[in-house]
Design a protein around this motif. Structure first.
Motif, PDB file in Angstrom:
ATOM      1  N   ASP A 176       0.826  -1.301   0.094  1.00  0.00           N
ATOM      2  CA  ASP A 176      -0.041  -0.071  -0.142  1.00  0.00           C
ATOM      3  C   ASP A 176       0.827   1.200  -0.056  1.00  0.00           C
ATOM      4  O   ASP A 176       0.466   2.210  -0.647  1.00  0.00           O
ATOM      5  N   MET A 177       1.799   1.407   0.866  1.00  0.00           N
ATOM      6  CA  MET A 177       2.762   2.256   0.915  1.00  0.00           C
ATOM      7  C   MET A 177       3.477   2.621  -0.665  1.00  0.00           C
ATOM      8  O   MET A 177       3.643   3.599  -1.135  1.00  0.00           O
ATOM      9  N   LEU A 178       3.816   1.452  -1.329  1.00  0.00           N
ATOM     10  CA  LEU A 178       4.463   1.360  -2.686  1.00  0.00           C
ATOM     11  C   LEU A 178       3.469   2.020  -3.428  1.00  0.00           C
ATOM     12  O   LEU A 178       3.570   2.706  -4.472  1.00  0.00           O
ATOM     13  N   GLU A 179       2.182   1.626  -3.559  1.00  0.00           N
ATOM     14  CA  GLU A 179       1.087   2.080  -4.503  1.00  0.00           C
ATOM     15  C   GLU A 179       0.905   3.744  -4.261  1.00  0.00           C
ATOM     16  O   GLU A 179       0.574   4.285  -5.237  1.00  0.00           O
ATOM     17  N   ARG A 180       0.888   3.931  -3.067  1.00  0.00           N
ATOM     18  CA  ARG A 180       0.767   5.606  -2.617  1.00  0.00           C
ATOM     19  C   ARG A 180       1.776   6.426  -3.272  1.00  0.00           C
ATOM     20  O   ARG A 180       1.585   7.452  -4.116  1.00  0.00           O
ATOM     21  N   ARG A 181       3.156   5.933  -3.185  1.00  0.00           N
ATOM     22  CA  ARG A 181       4.048   6.462  -3.837  1.00  0.00           C
ATOM     23  C   ARG A 181       4.224   6.568  -5.395  1.00  0.00           C
ATOM     24  O   ARG A 181       4.256   7.660  -6.076  1.00  0.00           O
ATOM     25  N   VAL A 182       3.699   5.345  -5.982  1.00  0.00           N
ATOM     26  CA  VAL A 182       3.785   5.292  -7.527  1.00  0.00           C
ATOM     27  C   VAL A 182       2.857   5.944  -8.004  1.00  0.00           C
ATOM     28  O   VAL A 182       2.718   6.513  -8.965  1.00  0.00           O
ATOM     29  N   GLY A 183       1.784   6.133  -7.209  1.00  0.00           N
ATOM     30  CA  GLY A 183       0.487   7.087  -7.561  1.00  0.00           C
ATOM     31  C   GLY A 183       0.788   8.556  -7.603  1.00  0.00           C
ATOM     32  O   GLY A 183      -0.232   9.421  -7.775  1.00  0.00           O
ATOM     33  N   GLY A 184       1.680   8.845  -7.073  1.00  0.00           N
ATOM     34  CA  GLY A 184       2.154  10.161  -7.003  1.00  0.00           C
ATOM     35  C   GLY A 184       2.189  11.029  -5.422  1.00  0.00           C
ATOM     36  O   GLY A 184       2.042  12.114  -5.333  1.00  0.00           O
ATOM     37  N   GLY A 185       1.746   9.945  -4.523  1.00  0.00           N
ATOM     38  CA  GLY A 185       1.699  10.596  -3.261  1.00  0.00           C
ATOM     39  C   GLY A 185       2.795  11.135  -2.800  1.00  0.00           C
ATOM     40  O   GLY A 185       4.066  10.726  -3.119  1.00  0.00           O
ATOM     41  N   ALA A 186       2.593  12.014  -1.435  1.00  0.00           N
ATOM     42  CA  ALA A 186       3.939  12.579  -0.900  1.00  0.00           C
ATOM     43  C   ALA A 186       4.877  11.465  -0.368  1.00  0.00           C
ATOM     44  O   ALA A 186       4.508  10.675   0.160  1.00  0.00           O
ATOM     45  N   PRO A 187       6.248  11.770  -0.566  1.00  0.00           N
ATOM     46  CA  PRO A 187       7.274  10.727   0.363  1.00  0.00           C
ATOM     47  C   PRO A 187       6.812  10.356   1.794  1.00  0.00           C
ATOM     48  O   PRO A 187       6.435  11.513   2.554  1.00  0.00           O
ATOM     49  N   LEU A 188       6.988   9.326   2.178  1.00  0.00           N
ATOM     50  CA  LEU A 188       7.205   9.149   3.526  1.00  0.00           C
ATOM     51  C   LEU A 188       8.392   9.041   4.199  1.00  0.00           C
ATOM     52  O   LEU A 188       9.580   8.984   3.465  1.00  0.00           O
ATOM     53  N   HIS A 189       8.327   9.498   5.333  1.00  0.00           N
ATOM     54  CA  HIS A 189       9.864   9.582   6.249  1.00  0.00           C
ATOM     55  C   HIS A 189       9.924   8.553   7.179  1.00  0.00           C
ATOM     56  O   HIS A 189       8.708   8.455   7.853  1.00  0.00           O
ATOM     57  N   GLY A 190      11.059   7.857   7.489  1.00  0.00           N
ATOM     58  CA  GLY A 190      11.125   6.721   8.227  1.00  0.00           C
ATOM     59  C   GLY A 190      12.103   7.022   9.053  1.00  0.00           C
ATOM     60  O   GLY A 190      12.888   7.821   9.138  1.00  0.00           O
ATOM     61  N   ALA A 191      11.894   6.282  10.329  1.00  0.00           N
ATOM     62  CA  ALA A 191      12.988   6.392  11.435  1.00  0.00           C
ATOM     63  C   ALA A 191      13.156   5.127  12.094  1.00  0.00           C
ATOM     64  O   ALA A 191      11.979   4.392  12.408  1.00  0.00           O
ATOM     65  N   ILE A 192      14.266   4.750  12.623  1.00  0.00           N
ATOM     66  CA  ILE A 192      14.540   3.375  13.227  1.00  0.00           C
ATOM     67  C   ILE A 192      15.175   3.867  14.522  1.00  0.00           C
ATOM     68  O   ILE A 192      16.433   4.325  14.458  1.00  0.00           O
ATOM     69  N   ARG A 193      14.779   3.445  15.911  1.00  0.00           N
ATOM     70  CA  ARG A 193      15.666   3.747  16.899  1.00  0.00           C
ATOM     71  C   ARG A 193      15.988   2.717  17.704  1.00  0.00           C
ATOM     72  O   ARG A 193      15.325   1.874  17.990  1.00  0.00           O
ATOM     73  N   LYS A 194      17.088   2.573  17.895  1.00  0.00           N
ATOM     74  CA  LYS A 194      17.710   1.098  18.504  1.00  0.00           C
ATOM     75  C   LYS A 194      17.829   1.357  20.006  1.00  0.00           C
ATOM     76  O   LYS A 194      17.922   2.555  20.590  1.00  0.00           O
ATOM     77  N   GLN A 195      17.694   0.167  20.555  1.00  0.00           N
ATOM     78  CA  GLN A 195      18.201   0.169  22.268  1.00  0.00           C
ATOM     79  C   GLN A 195      19.418  -0.680  22.276  1.00  0.00           C
ATOM     80  O   GLN A 195      19.342  -1.686  21.828  1.00  0.00           O
ATOM     81  N   PRO A 196      20.370  -0.291  23.384  1.00  0.00           N
ATOM     82  CA  PRO A 196      21.539  -1.089  23.470  1.00  0.00           C
ATOM     83  C   PRO A 196      21.433  -2.308  24.232  1.00  0.00           C
ATOM     84  O   PRO A 196      22.281  -2.449  25.280  1.00  0.00           O
ATOM     85  N   MET A 197      20.625  -3.349  23.637  1.00  0.00           N
ATOM     86  CA  MET A 197      20.491  -4.555  24.428  1.00  0.00           C
ATOM     87  C   MET A 197      20.291  -5.735  23.275  1.00  0.00           C
ATOM     88  O   MET A 197      19.733  -5.462  22.274  1.00  0.00           O
ATOM     89  N   VAL A 198      20.407  -6.918  24.090  1.00  0.00           N
ATOM     90  CA  VAL A 198      19.726  -7.871  23.156  1.00  0.00           C
ATOM     91  C   VAL A 198      18.682  -8.498  24.354  1.00  0.00           C
ATOM     92  O   VAL A 198      18.901  -8.576  25.448  1.00  0.00           O
ATOM     93  N   LEU A 199      17.691  -8.914  23.881  1.00  0.00           N
ATOM     94  CA  LEU A 199      16.398  -9.516  24.519  1.00  0.00           C
ATOM     95  C   LEU A 199      16.055 -11.035  24.214  1.00  0.00           C
ATOM     96  O   LEU A 199      16.259 -11.281  22.860  1.00  0.00           O
TER      97      LEU A 199
END
Length: 492
Positions: A176-199
Motif C-alpha cells: 500500500d505504501m508503494l502504491e501511494r508513492r507510485v500514484g504520486g503521493g507525497a514521500p514518507l519519512h522513516g525512523a528506526i531507533r535502537k536500544q543497546p541491548m539483546v533480549l
C-alpha cells in the motif's frame, strides 16, 4: 500501467548453529521466480501470497517477480547464496523501467562473511534503481534493524503478531505504501531507533506480556501523519552489529516518524527486566508437565527450536523420556536425521530397528541416545499447513518415519524422524504421521512461541525447559563478535 519488481530473501540466521545454510536448503523450501512463485503461494497467508492478492485487485499493474527464496532458520547462510541472489536480482533492476520495488526480507539474516545481509541487499537495490524509484520492504518482527534502513527505503512494515500469523498483512501494508508513492503521493519519512541491548524472545508474544503492551501503545501512535508504527524484538542468536530491539515508524512528517520510533524504543527499554526468563531443566519440566491438567500437555525444548535456528538434533529431552519413561502416550517431535529415516525405510514398517538417536550433526550438546523401537509409519513427508501460521503453504520434509517404543512400565513413546528440517508447529505435521493428538497425553516438541499459534488452545498446559542447544538460554555464554561492546546481554 505501473510496473513493479518483487524479490524475496527471507532467512533468520543463528550464528551459533554448527550447520551452515547452503543453497540446497533454500531450494528444498522456496526457490522460485515469476508465475511459479505466485502460483506456489496463491491464497496463502504469506508475503508472496499477499503480492498475488494485491495484483488480483489491480488489473492495471504489472509485476516482474524476481528470485524469491527462503529457508528455515539455521546456521549462517553460505556466502554464495547471497552472492547468487544479488547476481540474479540486481541486473534486471539496473536495466530500469520499474516504477517501484517490493522486497520481502527478514531483518535477522546472517551470512558466513556478512553479519548484516539485509542491509547489504537494501544498499545494493537502492544503488541499482537510484533514488527516484520507490523501494519498500516488509520484515519479520525479529529483525535486527540497522537505522540506515529508514534512509534506504521509502516505506516498510513489520509483523505485528508473535506467533507470526500476519505475514500477508505486513506485506499488504508495504505494498500500500508503494502504491501511494507510485500514484504520486507525497514521500514518507522513516525512523528506526535502537536500544543497546539483546533480549530473549520468550516474553514477546502478542497475546499478552510486555511486548503486547508495546504493540498496543504503538498502534495508538498511528494517527495523523504516522501510518506505520511498530516494535522489533530483535533475534538474540544473530551475531550482528545491529542486534537487539528497536522502534520503527513511517510518517508524512519526519519529526512525527522520529518521535514515534523513539517512544516505541523507550517503551521496550522501560520493560527490559520483564523480558528476562528462567526455565527448569528437562527432568523438572517433565515432572511439571505430567502433573498438569487433563488433556494434551506440551513439553517444549526452545534451545533446539528450528524457528530459532535449532538443528533438531540435540538429545537431552529425548534422553529424559527414555531414561524416565512416562506411563502415558508420548510423542517426540522431532529429530532431523536423514540416515535414520533411510534405516527405517530399509527395514520397512513393522520391523524393529536399533539406532542411536540425536547428536548426529554434532556432539556439542550431548551424546546420542540408544533407542530400540518398531517402525510404525513411513511417509513421503508432504503436507499443507493448516495454519494459522503460514496457512496454505506446502511443506516437504522428504521421507519420514515414526519409531514406536513401549517401555515395560506402560505407556508408549513415538519418535518422529525427518529427512529435512521443518518445525513441527502445524497440526498437519502430526496428521501426516498418523498421530492422534486427542489420544496423546504428552507432546514433546522442539519449539517455542510459534508452536502456540496452532496449539495454545489445543493444549491444557505448555511447559518449556532449559536444555543445551544452538539457541541456548544463557546468551552471555555465547561467543558474540559483532554485537556492539556494552550492549546488555541476558546472563551476563
Amino acid at each position: 500501467m505501473p510496473k513493479i519488481a518483487v524479490a524475496r530473501l527471507w532467512f533468520e540466521g543463528n550464528s551459533f548453529t554448527p550447520s551452515p545454510t547452503g543453497r540446497a536448503k533454500f531450494e528444498s523450501r522456496e526457490w522460485a521466480t515469476g508465475k511459479q512463485a505466485l502460483s506456489l503461494y496463491a491464497g496463502t497467508a504469506t508475503e508472496i501470497g499477499a503480492v498475488g492478492a494485491f495484483l488480483a485487485t489491480r488489473p492495471g499493474w504489472d509485476a516482474t517477480v524476481l528470485r524469491c527464496a527462503s529457508a528455515q532458520p539455521g546456521g549462517p547462510m553460505a556466502d554464495e547464496v547471497l552472492a547468487g541472489w544479488l547476481a540474479e536480482v540486481l541486473p534486471p533492476l539496473r536495466t530500469g523501467g520499474f516504477d517501484g520495488v517490493y522486497l520481502s526480507l527478514h531483518g535477522a539474516c546472517v551470512a558466513a562473511s556478512d553479519p548484516a545481509p539485509d542491509l547489504t541487499i537494501a544498499r545494493a537495490v537502492r544503488e541499482a534503481v537510484g533514488r527516484k524509484v520507490p523501494v519498500v520492504a516488509s520484515f519479520d518482527f525479529h529483525g535486527n534493524m540497522a537505522p540506515e534502513m529508514a534512509e534506504l527505503l521509502d516505506g516498510a512494515s513489520v509483523y505485528r503478531t508473535y506467533p507470526h500469523v500476519d505475514m500477508d498483512r505486513a506485506a499488504s501494508r508495504a505494498l500500500d505504501m508503494l502504491e501511494r508513492r507510485v500514484g504520486g503521493g507525497a514521500p514518507l519519512h522513516g525512523a528506526i531507533r535502537k536500544q543497546p541491548m539483546v533480549l530473549h524472545s520468550f516474553h514477546m508474544r502478542s497475546a499478552g506480556g510486555p511486548m503486547a503492551e508495546v504493540w498496543a501503545m504503538a498502534a495508538e501512535l498511528e494517527e495523523g501523519a504516522v501510518c506505520e508504527a511498530a516494535p522489533f524484538g530483535g533475534f538474540a542468536w544473530s551475531d550482528s552489529p545491529y542486534a537487539g530491539p528497536s522502534g520503527m515508524a513511517w510518517a508524512s512528517d519526519a519529526g512525527a516518524a522520529k518521535a514515534a520510533a523513539d517512544r516505541i524504543a523507550e517503551a521496550i527499554a522501560a520493560r527490559r527486566s520483564r523480558f528476562d526468563v528462567t526455565l527448569p531443566g528437562p527432568e523438572e519440566a517433565l515432572r511439571q508437565a505430567l502433573a498438569g491438567p487433563a488433556g494434551l500437555v506440551a513439553l517444549l525444548d526452545p534451545a533446539d527450536n528450528p524457528f530459532s535456528g535449532g538443528i533438531a538434533d540435540t538429545p537431552d529431552m529425548l534422553r529424559v523420556l527414555v531414561e524416565q519413561p512416562p506411563p502415558v502416550p508420548v510423542v517426540f517431535a522431532f529429530l532431523h536425521d536423514p540416515d535414520g529415516v533411510q534405516a527405517a525405510l530399509a527395514a520397512g514398517e513393522g520391523a524393529v530397528v536399533e539406532r542411536a538417536l540425536g547428536a548426529q550433526v554434532t556432539g556439542l550438546f550431548g551424546p546420542p541416545v540408544p533407542f530400540r523401537g518398531v517402525v510404525e509409519r513411513l511417509t513421503g513427508g508432504r503436507y499443507v499447513n493448516e495454519g494459522p501460521m503460514e496457512r496454505g503453504s506446502p511443506v516437504d520434509l522428504g521421507p519420514t518415519c515414526v519409531l514406536r517404543w513401549e517401555p515395560a512400565g506402560g505407556g508408549v513413546l513415538r519418535v518422529i524422524v525427518t529427512s529435512r528440517k521443518e518445525a513441527a508447529v502445524d497440526p498437519a505435521f502430526f496428521a501426516l504421521h498418523g498421530i492422534d493428538l486427542g489420544a496423546t497425553r504428552l507432546l514433546a516438541d522442539k519449539g517455542k512461541n510459534h508452536f502456540r499459534a496452532a496449539f495454545a488452545e489445543r493444549c491444557s498446559m505448555i511447559v518449556e525447559c532449559d536444555c543445551p542447544g544452538p539457541a541456548s538460554l544463557d546468551l552471555a555464554a555465547l561467543p558474540f563478535r559483532h554485537v556492539p561492546e556494552g550492549w546488555r546481554i541476558p546472563g551476563g
